[in-house]
Design a protein around this motif. Structure first.
Motif, PDB file in Angstrom:
ATOM      1  N   TRP A  43       4.143 -12.816   5.864  1.00 30.25           N
ATOM      2  CA  TRP A  43       4.833 -12.288   4.682  1.00 30.25           C
ATOM      3  C   TRP A  43       6.284 -12.754   4.637  1.00 30.25           C
ATOM      4  O   TRP A  43       6.711 -13.344   3.636  1.00 30.25           O
ATOM      5  CB  TRP A  43       4.720 -10.773   4.633  1.00 30.25           C
ATOM      6  N   THR A 246      -2.735  -6.154  -0.284  1.00 28.04           N
ATOM      7  CA  THR A 246      -2.368  -6.471  -1.660  1.00 28.04           C
ATOM      8  C   THR A 246      -2.907  -5.405  -2.603  1.00 28.04           C
ATOM      9  O   THR A 246      -3.811  -4.626  -2.265  1.00 28.04           O
ATOM     10  CB  THR A 246      -2.929  -7.831  -2.089  1.00 28.04           C
ATOM     11  N   GLU A 247      -2.360  -5.386  -3.811  1.00 30.80           N
ATOM     12  CA  GLU A 247      -2.831  -4.437  -4.814  1.00 30.80           C
ATOM     13  C   GLU A 247      -4.299  -4.688  -5.160  1.00 30.80           C
ATOM     14  O   GLU A 247      -5.077  -3.744  -5.339  1.00 30.80           O
ATOM     15  CB  GLU A 247      -1.965  -4.528  -6.069  1.00 30.80           C
ATOM     16  N   HIS A 270       1.844  -4.318  -0.085  1.00 32.52           N
ATOM     17  CA  HIS A 270       2.782  -5.023  -0.962  1.00 32.52           C
ATOM     18  C   HIS A 270       2.512  -4.585  -2.400  1.00 32.52           C
ATOM     19  O   HIS A 270       2.299  -5.382  -3.306  1.00 32.52           O
ATOM     20  CB  HIS A 270       2.660  -6.534  -0.770  1.00 32.52           C
ATOM     21  N   TYR A 271       2.507  -3.264  -2.570  1.00 29.28           N
ATOM     22  CA  TYR A 271       2.346  -2.622  -3.872  1.00 29.28           C
ATOM     23  C   TYR A 271       3.011  -1.261  -3.763  1.00 29.28           C
ATOM     24  O   TYR A 271       3.211  -0.738  -2.657  1.00 29.28           O
ATOM     25  CB  TYR A 271       0.865  -2.477  -4.245  1.00 29.28           C
TER      26      TYR A 271
END
Length: 344
Positions: A43, A246-247, A270-271
């Motif tokens: 990331w 992730t979303e 990451h949301y």
């Protein structure tokens, strides 16, 4: 000594920095004998902005204790030890509850304060509560699998525990990286009768099947949800092990969890908002997880590694020295390697 520093997206260097040293009486100093590159390292490798500040990299290691502070009691010089990705005092309320990643004096490796494990040596705060001595030598053939107990095997196990995997249950693992593959091992170990891997890389799929995956779904989005439901009689799975962060991965988790099911999320999110909150509510789907308290899981998982019942070290498909670390990042980012081991 040499250590790995990330300066901006795509720019990893191995540089000479001041030698690690003991700063507190509860510290230990280890010579790093095995480290690795983590999927979570990718990331910042993708996203870090140039700000003039380098980031010390690496949070998974096995090492040999070279020195100890005067207040260290259970760790001794010469011990071969697992270094979990988080340090902890081992004595606070949260450590006693088995949640070492919430230790009131704890923190995470891979920063300016404590340094990173992709290096020749490292200072270990709260050595007694953090390090786990091993009953083998530093060159034991089981080192790859033992190294996974510092993060990825414990993290996959955490996903399975939070998702309430058990005998006779149906489970789905989202993500075919090292954590996802270890989550397959964990689901198999805890007795799941059906384990669906959601991934699309042939080499990883082949390894997942050897680890115990019974089905593979390579579609994404609504097509993936439909496929998993078709494989589970239309209901979905009891347990979702979300190993991406992730979303889209979380939305898929909500779509494939059956009523009354559970989602164990260990992919760094990451949301900002968990999607499908209303369906989650009305279908009584539980969502939990976070940084895995791997220090708490070593006692349970170590015998299975030592006796060969599980082989999580097979997720390592490339080994480099410190000079090869930058290319190791590139290879993992390009999906040319599942997980890269570092031998300083």
């Amino acid at each position: 000594m040499q250590a790995t520093i990330l300066y901006q997206a795509g720019e990893v260097r191995v540089e000479n920095i001041p030698d690690a040293s003991i700063k507190q009486p509860t510290d230990a100093l280890i010579r790093v004998t095995r480290a690795c590159i983590c999927g979570s390292d990718l990331w910042p490798y993708k996203l870090k902005q140039a700000d003039g500040q380098g980031q010390n990299m690496g949070h998974e290691a096995i090492g040999v204790v070279e020195a100890i502070g005067k207040d260290v009691r259970t760790i001794k010089v010469g011990d071969v030890v697992i270094m979990p990705f988080a340090y902890s005092d081992g004595s606070c309320d949260f450590c006693h509850e088995g949640l070492h990643t919430a230790c009131v004096h704890g923190g995470f490796f891979g920063n300016a304060e404590v340094g990173g494990a992709q290096a020749e040596a490292l200072r270990i705060p709260w050595a007694d509560g953090t390090l786990f001595p091993l009953p083998v030598g530093e060159d034991d053939a089981l080192m790859p699998s033992l190294l996974t107990l510092s993060d990825v095997m414990g993290t996959g196990h955490h996903a399975a525990v939070v998702a309430r995997v058990g005998k006779g249950k149906k489970a789905a693992v989202i993500g075919d990286g090292a954590v996802g593959l270890c989550a397959v091992i964990a689901a198999k170990r805890l007795g799941a009768e059906q384990i669906i891997l959601m991934g699309r890389h042939p080499d990883r799929i082949a390894l997942a099947k050897q680890f115990g995956a019974t089905d593979v779904v390579s579609e994404r989005g609504e097509a993936a949800i439909a496929r998993v439901r078709a494989l589970t009689g239309g209901f979905g799975v009891h347990s979702v092990l979300e190993c991406v962060g992730t979303e889209q991965a979380m939305a898929t988790s909500m779509g494939i969890a059956r009523a009354g099911g559970a989602v164990g999320r260990v992919g760094v999110p990451h949301y900002d908002v968990v999607p499908q909150a209303q369906p989650m509510f009305y279908r009584n789907v539980l969502v939990g997880g976070g940084p895995a308290p791997v220090r708490a899981y070593i006692d349970e998982l170590l015998p299975d590694v030592l006796e060969g019942r599980i082989e999580p070290g097979r997720v390592f498909d490339r080994t480099v020295d410190l000079g090869g670390v930058p290319d190791g990042y590139r290879a993992m980012d390009a999906r040319e390697a599942i997980k890269v081991m570092v031998q300083p």
